[in-house]
Design an enzyme around this catalytic site. Structure first.
Site, PDB file in Angstrom:
ATOM      1  N   LYS A 165       0.834  -1.193   0.000  1.00 56.21           N
ATOM      2  CA  LYS A 165       0.000   0.000   0.000  1.00 56.21           C
ATOM      3  C   LYS A 165       0.876   1.253   0.000  1.00 56.21           C
ATOM      4  O   LYS A 165       2.020   1.200   0.453  1.00 56.21           O
ATOM      5  CB  LYS A 165      -0.864   0.023   1.274  1.00 56.21           C
ATOM      6  CG  LYS A 165      -2.017  -0.946   1.283  1.00 56.21           C
ATOM      7  CD  LYS A 165      -2.857  -0.775   2.535  1.00 56.21           C
ATOM      8  CE  LYS A 165      -3.960  -1.803   2.599  1.00 56.21           C
ATOM      9  NZ  LYS A 165      -4.984  -1.631   1.550  1.00 56.21           N
ATOM     10  N   ARG A 221     -10.359 -11.499   1.969  1.00 51.60           N
ATOM     11  CA  ARG A 221     -11.167 -12.600   1.435  1.00 51.60           C
ATOM     12  C   ARG A 221     -10.406 -13.917   1.496  1.00 51.60           C
ATOM     13  O   ARG A 221     -11.018 -14.982   1.587  1.00 51.60           O
ATOM     14  CB  ARG A 221     -11.621 -12.248   0.013  1.00 51.60           C
ATOM     15  CG  ARG A 221     -10.499 -12.009  -0.953  1.00 51.60           C
ATOM     16  CD  ARG A 221     -10.936 -11.236  -2.194  1.00 51.60           C
ATOM     17  NE  ARG A 221     -10.994  -9.796  -1.979  1.00 51.60           N
ATOM     18  CZ  ARG A 221     -11.344  -8.913  -2.900  1.00 51.60           C
ATOM     19  NH1 ARG A 221     -11.695  -9.333  -4.112  1.00 51.60           N
ATOM     20  NH2 ARG A 221     -11.360  -7.629  -2.637  1.00 51.60           N
TER      21      ARG A 221
HETATM   22  N1  BES Z   1      -8.238  -3.685   4.330  1.00 46.26           N
HETATM   23  C1  BES Z   1      -8.342  -3.317   2.981  1.00 46.26           C
HETATM   24  C2  BES Z   1      -9.624  -2.548   2.664  1.00 46.26           C
HETATM   25  C3  BES Z   1      -9.688  -1.123   3.128  1.00 46.26           C
HETATM   26  C4  BES Z   1      -9.088  -0.128   2.404  1.00 46.26           C
HETATM   27  C5  BES Z   1     -10.385  -0.795   4.254  1.00 46.26           C
HETATM   28  C6  BES Z   1      -9.177   1.195   2.828  1.00 46.26           C
HETATM   29  C7  BES Z   1     -10.491   0.513   4.667  1.00 46.26           C
HETATM   30  C8  BES Z   1      -9.880   1.509   3.957  1.00 46.26           C
HETATM   31  C9  BES Z   1      -8.324  -4.551   2.095  1.00 46.26           C
HETATM   32  O1  BES Z   1      -7.549  -5.601   2.549  1.00 46.26           O
HETATM   33  C10 BES Z   1      -7.767  -4.123   0.794  1.00 46.26           C
HETATM   34  O2  BES Z   1      -6.634  -3.749   0.745  1.00 46.26           O
HETATM   35  N2  BES Z   1      -8.579  -4.179  -0.256  1.00 46.26           N
HETATM   36  C11 BES Z   1      -8.177  -3.761  -1.535  1.00 46.26           C
HETATM   37  C12 BES Z   1      -8.752  -4.731  -2.538  1.00 46.26           C
HETATM   38  C13 BES Z   1      -8.242  -4.532  -3.927  1.00 46.26           C
HETATM   39  C14 BES Z   1      -6.778  -4.891  -4.009  1.00 46.26           C
HETATM   40  C15 BES Z   1      -9.055  -5.392  -4.864  1.00 46.26           C
HETATM   41  C16 BES Z   1      -8.695  -2.352  -1.777  1.00 46.26           C
HETATM   42  O3  BES Z   1      -9.835  -2.058  -1.395  1.00 46.26           O
HETATM   43  O4  BES Z   1      -7.952  -1.549  -2.329  1.00 46.26           O
HETATM   44 MN    MN Z   2      -5.540  -5.401   1.910  1.00 45.73          MN
END
Ligand code: BES
Ligand code: MN
Ligand code: ZN
Length: 493
Positions: free
Chosen positions: A276, A350
């Site tokens: 990230k 997931r």
């Molecule tokens: N924990 C995150 C989702 C999230 C992002 C929660 C920002 C709260 C604020 C999750 O594990 C994630 O990183 N999801 C990705 C999925 C994507 C790679 C398909 C996302 O939402 O960017």
């Molecule tokens: Mn994630």
């Protein structure tokens, strides 16, 4: 805060502080009118002088009010009209709680249960009041201990025994929800170097000591034996061992099938190799808010002694970049036997939830609800007010929506149409773990639905609702403990 209910008259002794609500109206109606008459128009005068208008979040303090047996009269505004809705009522209650704290009052008699709130009976009003007041004075504690700050005793005044009984029921339920919300908020606010999967597992043991909840922790080698290849692929890149936490509250008959709650327990999500960006990455300590809400809901259910069997399942791990970590393109085999091509290692929630859902099958659940901070896409779609909800059973979906509306911890349903499923197609496995940029919250739901075929299942994406970011407000909200508690209360019937 400590809450009690008492039958009283407005003319009787009120102690250090008497609290009422007032509408932004020409005439003082209801209790405000009654109190005003007792004071010989002292309140009306403040309206006329323009010191107070009854606006939302506005407060007025009258010291030594004439004709009243108290040291202070605190008036809070409800805003326009002669009836308030639940949201504004809760806002007024929260305003009162903050004001009492800043005034350093130790006890107060609150008369707000006498006011009309749309669609709320006495019990519901009391429950909302207790929840909103406690929520407003929550304080994070690094060691789980209570702060030095003295508890404020709040007596909710009503006019007769019948009202007192109904309000008392609401206070009990509200206090149970508060215990759950406070636990969830505090766990979520803890930094990730303290709140690890092992720490969460220890919390489960703590619940077992306090409540009739049996807990069991599976370690990585036990999960390996079960074939949880998807979950374990996420924790492989972390020095912290993954845990599968199972908690059983048995308030119902032995023969009753349980409600299973599954909570995403990512104690820190850096994204893995699909790292990230740095900005706000600290907030990914909140990626265990689904888990926290499962701990919270079990706490609330146990406090209420609900006649229901409930199982909480928390898959817990970190998601970090490492030489052993998942790489984009890796294919893993889940406990269900289905294979998954990991196209983005940041879609890890997931990956741990799917194995927990397969594990849930063995409890022959009447319903399974998973709760997860699953997608940024859900935040884009719904913002910070509604959680996203998907389900494979419309009756269950309607129950969740209803519980959300009643508790004001609301969800909005998103479609799980077959049309979206093909976005998860993979040339190298049964499915990919991402479905591209379109409808990201829904394709995450589609992914999970493939592991929930054998039971009634609901999925709540709390990425936008579980915490507030930045500034003074930053911190966990405790959502969706109020919704889950209401759902469980209604399931008993
Ligand atoms: N924990 C995150 C989702 C999230 C992002 C929660 C920002 C709260 C604020 C999750 O594990 C994630 O990183 N999801 C990705 C999925 C994507 C790679 C398909 C996302 O939402 O960017
Ligand atoms: Mn994630
Ligand atoms: Zn995550």
């Amino acid at each position: 805060m400590k809450f009690s209910v008492k039958v009283a008259k407005t003319s009787s002794k009120q102690g250090p502080c008497c609290v009422i609500g007032a509408f932004q109206a020409e005439d003082l109606t209801g209790l405000a009118g009654e109190i005003d008459a007792l004071t010989g128009g002292a309140l009306k005068k403040r309206f006329e002088c323009g010191d107070f208008e009854g606006e939302k979040e506005e407060t007025l303090v009258i010291f030594d009010p004439p004709g009243l047996n108290c040291d202070r009269l605190l008036v809070v505004g409800y805003g326009k009209s002669d009836q308030t809705d639940t949201m504004r009522y809760r806002t007024a209650c929260a305003t009162v709680a903050k004001k009492l704290r800043s005034m350093k009052v130790r006890s107060a008699t609150v008369w707000m249960l006498g006011d009309e709130v749309a669609n709320c009976d006495m019990g519901a009003k009391a429950k909302h009041l207790v929840e909103a007041m406690e929520d407003a004075v929550y304080e994070y504690s690094h060691d789980g201990k209570k702060t030095k700050r003295r508890d404020i005793s709040v007596a909710l005044a009503v006019k007769n025994k019948q009202e007192a009984d109904n309000a008392g029921e609401g206070v009990k339920r509200g206090s149970a929800v508060n215990a759950g919300v406070n636990l969830a908020r505090n766990l979520a606010d803890l930094p990730a170097n303290i709140c690890t999967p092992t720490y969460l597992a220890r919390q489960a043991t703590g619940l077992q000591k306090k409540y009739p909840i049996k807990s069991r922790i599976l370690n990585e080698s036990e999960m390996k034996k079960l074939g949880m290849g998807s979950l374990l692929s996420v924790s492989r890149g972390s020095r912290q061992p993954a845990k599968l936490i199972i908690m059983e509250y048995s308030g119902g008959k032995k023969s009753q099938r349980p409600v299973v709650l599954v909570g995403k327990g990512l104690t820190f999500d850096a994204g893995g190799i699909s790292l990230k960006p740095a900005a706000k990455m600290d907030e990914m300590k909140y990626d265990m808010c689904g888990a926290a809400s499962v701990f919270g809901a079990l706490t609330a259910a146990a406090e209420m002694k609900l006649a229901l069997n409930i199982v909480g399942i928390v898959p817990s791990s970190e998601n970090l970049p490492d030489g052993e970590a998942n790489k984009p393109g890796d294919v893993v085999t889940s406990m269900s036997g289905k294979t998954i091509e990991i196209l983005n290692t940041d879609a890890e929630g997931r990956l741990i939830l799917c194995d927990a859902l397969t594990y849930a099958e063995r409890f022959k659940p009447q319903a399974v609800i998973d709760i997860a901070t699953l997608t940024g896409a859900c935040v884009v779609a719904l913002g910070h007010h509604a959680s996203g909800m998907m389900s494979n059973d419309q009756d269950l979906a309607d129950e969740i929506i209803d519980a959300g509306n009643k508790s004001l911890d609301r969800v909005w349903q998103l479609p799980l149409w077959e049309d979206y499923q093909s976005q998860l197609d993979s040339n190298f496995a049964d499915m990919a773990n991402i479905g591209g940029p379109a409808a990201g919250a829904i394709t995450a739901g589609c992914f999970l639905s493939r592991f929930a075929g054998s039971f009634k299942w609901g999925h709540i994406d709390i990425a936008g609702t579980a915490w507030r970011s930045g500034g003074k407000e930053k911190g966990a909200t405790g959502r969706v403990v109020p919704l889950l508690s209401q759902f469980l209360i209604d399931r008993v019937k």
